[in-house]
Write a protein that holds these residues in place. Structure first.
Motif, PDB file in Angstrom:
ATOM      1  N   LEU A  35       0.819  -1.209   0.000  1.00 35.84           N
ATOM      2  CA  LEU A  35       0.000   0.000   0.000  1.00 35.84           C
ATOM      3  C   LEU A  35       0.854   1.262   0.000  1.00 35.84           C
ATOM      4  CD1 LEU A  35      -2.857  -0.924   2.501  1.00 35.84           C
ATOM      5  CD2 LEU A  35      -3.060  -0.567   0.044  1.00 35.84           C
ATOM      6  N   LEU A  36       1.925   1.251   0.774  1.00 36.73           N
ATOM      7  CA  LEU A  36       2.775   2.434   0.883  1.00 36.73           C
ATOM      8  C   LEU A  36       3.596   2.681  -0.375  1.00 36.73           C
ATOM      9  CD1 LEU A  36       4.061   2.115   4.549  1.00 36.73           C
ATOM     10  CD2 LEU A  36       2.442   3.787   3.651  1.00 36.73           C
ATOM     11  N   PHE A  37       4.066   1.634  -1.008  1.00 35.30           N
ATOM     12  CA  PHE A  37       4.967   1.802  -2.139  1.00 35.30           C
ATOM     13  C   PHE A  37       4.318   1.488  -3.472  1.00 35.30           C
ATOM     14  CE2 PHE A  37       7.762   1.031   1.520  1.00 35.30           C
ATOM     15  CZ  PHE A  37       8.452   2.226   1.491  1.00 35.30           C
ATOM     16  N   GLY A  38       3.023   1.314  -3.539  1.00 33.61           N
ATOM     17  CA  GLY A  38       2.308   1.215  -4.793  1.00 33.61           C
ATOM     18  C   GLY A  38       2.233  -0.165  -5.416  1.00 33.61           C
ATOM     19  N   GLY A  39       2.903  -1.135  -4.899  1.00 32.10           N
ATOM     20  CA  GLY A  39       2.800  -2.485  -5.443  1.00 32.10           C
ATOM     21  C   GLY A  39       3.446  -2.627  -6.793  1.00 32.10           C
ATOM     22  N   ASP A  40       2.729  -2.296  -7.859  1.00 34.73           N
ATOM     23  CA  ASP A  40       3.216  -2.475  -9.227  1.00 34.73           C
ATOM     24  C   ASP A  40       4.172  -1.359  -9.598  1.00 34.73           C
ATOM     25  OD1 ASP A  40       3.509  -3.359 -11.826  1.00 34.73           O
ATOM     26  OD2 ASP A  40       1.756  -2.262 -12.529  1.00 34.73           O
ATOM     27  N   ARG A  41       5.354  -1.725 -10.047  1.00 34.03           N
ATOM     28  CA  ARG A  41       6.364  -0.753 -10.462  1.00 34.03           C
ATOM     29  C   ARG A  41       6.674  -0.901 -11.935  1.00 34.03           C
ATOM     30  NH1 ARG A  41       6.790   3.249  -6.990  1.00 34.03           N
ATOM     31  NH2 ARG A  41       7.000   2.550  -4.888  1.00 34.03           N
ATOM     32  N   GLY A  42       5.640  -1.029 -12.763  1.00 39.88           N
ATOM     33  CA  GLY A  42       5.839  -1.264 -14.181  1.00 39.88           C
ATOM     34  C   GLY A  42       6.215  -0.030 -14.977  1.00 39.88           C
ATOM     35  N   GLY A  43       6.293   1.119 -14.349  1.00 43.95           N
ATOM     36  CA  GLY A  43       6.671   2.336 -15.057  1.00 43.95           C
ATOM     37  C   GLY A  43       5.576   2.795 -15.993  1.00 43.95           C
ATOM     38  N   GLN A  44       5.939   3.116 -17.238  1.00 41.76           N
ATOM     39  CA  GLN A  44       4.987   3.646 -18.194  1.00 41.76           C
ATOM     40  C   GLN A  44       3.955   2.617 -18.618  1.00 41.76           C
ATOM     41  OE1 GLN A  44       7.504   5.020 -21.330  1.00 41.76           O
ATOM     42  NE2 GLN A  44       7.860   6.982 -20.338  1.00 41.76           N
ATOM     43  N   SER A  53      -1.993   3.112 -19.793  1.00 37.07           N
ATOM     44  CA  SER A  53      -0.998   3.691 -18.892  1.00 37.07           C
ATOM     45  C   SER A  53      -1.249   5.189 -18.747  1.00 37.07           C
ATOM     46  CB  SER A  53       0.411   3.446 -19.431  1.00 37.07           C
ATOM     47  OG  SER A  53       0.652   4.258 -20.554  1.00 37.07           O
ATOM     48  N   ARG A  54      -0.740   5.748 -17.684  1.00 41.08           N
ATOM     49  CA  ARG A  54      -0.855   7.186 -17.440  1.00 41.08           C
ATOM     50  C   ARG A  54      -0.109   7.963 -18.521  1.00 41.08           C
ATOM     51  NH1 ARG A  54      -3.103  11.603 -16.619  1.00 41.08           N
ATOM     52  NH2 ARG A  54      -1.975  13.185 -15.455  1.00 41.08           N
ATOM     53  N   ALA A  55       0.993   7.414 -19.006  1.00 46.71           N
ATOM     54  CA  ALA A  55       1.774   8.093 -20.045  1.00 46.71           C
ATOM     55  C   ALA A  55       0.952   8.276 -21.321  1.00 46.71           C
ATOM     56  CB  ALA A  55       3.044   7.312 -20.340  1.00 46.71           C
ATOM     57  N   LEU A  56       0.168   7.276 -21.691  1.00 45.97           N
ATOM     58  CA  LEU A  56      -0.678   7.406 -22.888  1.00 45.97           C
ATOM     59  C   LEU A  56      -1.772   8.449 -22.672  1.00 45.97           C
ATOM     60  CD1 LEU A  56      -1.007   3.709 -24.069  1.00 45.97           C
ATOM     61  CD2 LEU A  56       0.180   5.569 -25.234  1.00 45.97           C
ATOM     62  N   ASP A  57      -2.306   8.507 -21.467  1.00 51.99           N
ATOM     63  CA  ASP A  57      -3.321   9.526 -21.168  1.00 51.99           C
ATOM     64  C   ASP A  57      -2.738  10.930 -21.302  1.00 51.99           C
ATOM     65  OD1 ASP A  57      -5.176   7.555 -20.670  1.00 51.99           O
ATOM     66  OD2 ASP A  57      -4.948   7.642 -18.490  1.00 51.99           O
ATOM     67  N   VAL A  58      -1.526  11.123 -20.779  1.00 50.00           N
ATOM     68  CA  VAL A  58      -0.869  12.434 -20.871  1.00 50.00           C
ATOM     69  C   VAL A  58      -0.582  12.774 -22.326  1.00 50.00           C
ATOM     70  CG1 VAL A  58       1.235  13.717 -20.301  1.00 50.00           C
ATOM     71  CG2 VAL A  58       0.098  12.331 -18.559  1.00 50.00           C
ATOM     72  N   LEU A  59      -0.138  11.786 -23.089  1.00 47.97           N
ATOM     73  CA  LEU A  59       0.140  12.016 -24.508  1.00 47.97           C
ATOM     74  C   LEU A  59      -1.124  12.438 -25.249  1.00 47.97           C
ATOM     75  CD1 LEU A  59       2.273  11.820 -26.781  1.00 47.97           C
ATOM     76  CD2 LEU A  59       1.520   9.464 -27.120  1.00 47.97           C
ATOM     77  N   ASP A  60      -2.235  11.761 -24.983  1.00 46.07           N
ATOM     78  CA  ASP A  60      -3.506  12.138 -25.610  1.00 46.07           C
ATOM     79  C   ASP A  60      -3.910  13.563 -25.236  1.00 46.07           C
ATOM     80  OD1 ASP A  60      -3.685   9.642 -26.778  1.00 46.07           O
ATOM     81  OD2 ASP A  60      -5.125   8.853 -25.314  1.00 46.07           O
ATOM     82  N   GLU A  75       4.673   8.928 -33.230  1.00 49.31           N
ATOM     83  CA  GLU A  75       5.977   8.368 -32.864  1.00 49.31           C
ATOM     84  C   GLU A  75       6.035   8.031 -31.371  1.00 49.31           C
ATOM     85  OE1 GLU A  75      10.542   9.909 -32.335  1.00 49.31           O
ATOM     86  OE2 GLU A  75       9.307  10.864 -33.873  1.00 49.31           O
ATOM     87  N   ARG A  76       5.581   8.953 -30.542  1.00 48.43           N
ATOM     88  CA  ARG A  76       5.624   8.711 -29.096  1.00 48.43           C
ATOM     89  C   ARG A  76       4.664   7.600 -28.683  1.00 48.43           C
ATOM     90  NH1 ARG A  76       6.967  14.061 -25.735  1.00 48.43           N
ATOM     91  NH2 ARG A  76       8.516  14.901 -27.138  1.00 48.43           N
ATOM     92  N   ARG A  77       3.518   7.548 -29.333  1.00 52.00           N
ATOM     93  CA  ARG A  77       2.550   6.492 -29.019  1.00 52.00           C
ATOM     94  C   ARG A  77       3.127   5.110 -29.352  1.00 52.00           C
ATOM     95  NH1 ARG A  77      -2.803   6.463 -27.835  1.00 52.00           N
ATOM     96  NH2 ARG A  77      -3.830   4.477 -28.184  1.00 52.00           N
ATOM     97  N   ARG A  78       3.770   5.001 -30.514  1.00 50.49           N
ATOM     98  CA  ARG A  78       4.390   3.719 -30.891  1.00 50.49           C
ATOM     99  C   ARG A  78       5.464   3.335 -29.876  1.00 50.49           C
ATOM    100  NH1 ARG A  78       3.975   5.632 -36.111  1.00 50.49           N
ATOM    101  NH2 ARG A  78       6.083   6.479 -36.053  1.00 50.49           N
ATOM    102  N   ARG A  79       6.253   4.309 -29.459  1.00 49.92           N
ATOM    103  CA  ARG A  79       7.316   4.032 -28.490  1.00 49.92           C
ATOM    104  C   ARG A  79       6.751   3.606 -27.128  1.00 49.92           C
ATOM    105  NH1 ARG A  79      11.166   8.858 -27.973  1.00 49.92           N
ATOM    106  NH2 ARG A  79      10.889   8.814 -30.209  1.00 49.92           N
ATOM    107  N   LEU A  80       5.672   4.249 -26.702  1.00 48.41           N
ATOM    108  CA  LEU A  80       5.071   3.897 -25.410  1.00 48.41           C
ATOM    109  C   LEU A  80       4.390   2.539 -25.435  1.00 48.41           C
ATOM    110  CD1 LEU A  80       3.512   7.289 -24.303  1.00 48.41           C
ATOM    111  CD2 LEU A  80       5.400   6.073 -23.207  1.00 48.41           C
ATOM    112  N   GLU A  81       3.748   2.213 -26.549  1.00 51.49           N
ATOM    113  CA  GLU A  81       3.045   0.932 -26.635  1.00 51.49           C
ATOM    114  C   GLU A  81       4.007  -0.228 -26.804  1.00 51.49           C
ATOM    115  OE1 GLU A  81       0.251   1.664 -29.754  1.00 51.49           O
ATOM    116  OE2 GLU A  81      -1.268   2.352 -28.352  1.00 51.49           O
TER     117      GLU A  81
END
Length: 85
Positions: A35-44, A53-60, A75-81
């Motif tokens: 709970l304190l450290f967020g569990g999943d640390r998958g990044g983007q 992912s949050r990164a795709l939401d920000v990109l949109d 380009e950024r969407r392809r890189r994030l996916e």
């Protein structure tokens, strides 16, 4: 007849409850750490409730506001996916 007259039967239950207590404390510590450290640390690529992912939401959002053009967005969407997306 006191508790000491019960012999090994009472001692066996004592060990059982001690084991339950230790397991409970370990589970509590693990849950608190997650709970304190967020569990999943998958990044983007960490999953969100909608499967994005949050990164795709920000990109949109940036594309919708006109901060980036279509070429940069694609380009950024392809890189994030990545290769699986």
């Amino acid at each position: 007849m006191g508790w000491h007259d019960m012999g090994s039967w009472a001692m066996g239950w004592g060990w059982f409850f001690l084991l339950l207590l230790v397991v409970g404390v370990v589970v509590l510590v693990v849950v608190l750490i997650r709970l304190l450290f967020g569990g999943d640390r998958g990044g983007q690529r960490s999953s969100r409730p909608g499967g994005r992912s949050r990164a795709l939401d920000v990109l949109d959002e940036r594309y919708a506001r006109g901060e980036i053009d279509a070429t940069e967005y694609d380009e950024r969407r392809r890189r994030l996916e990545g290769p699986e997306g």
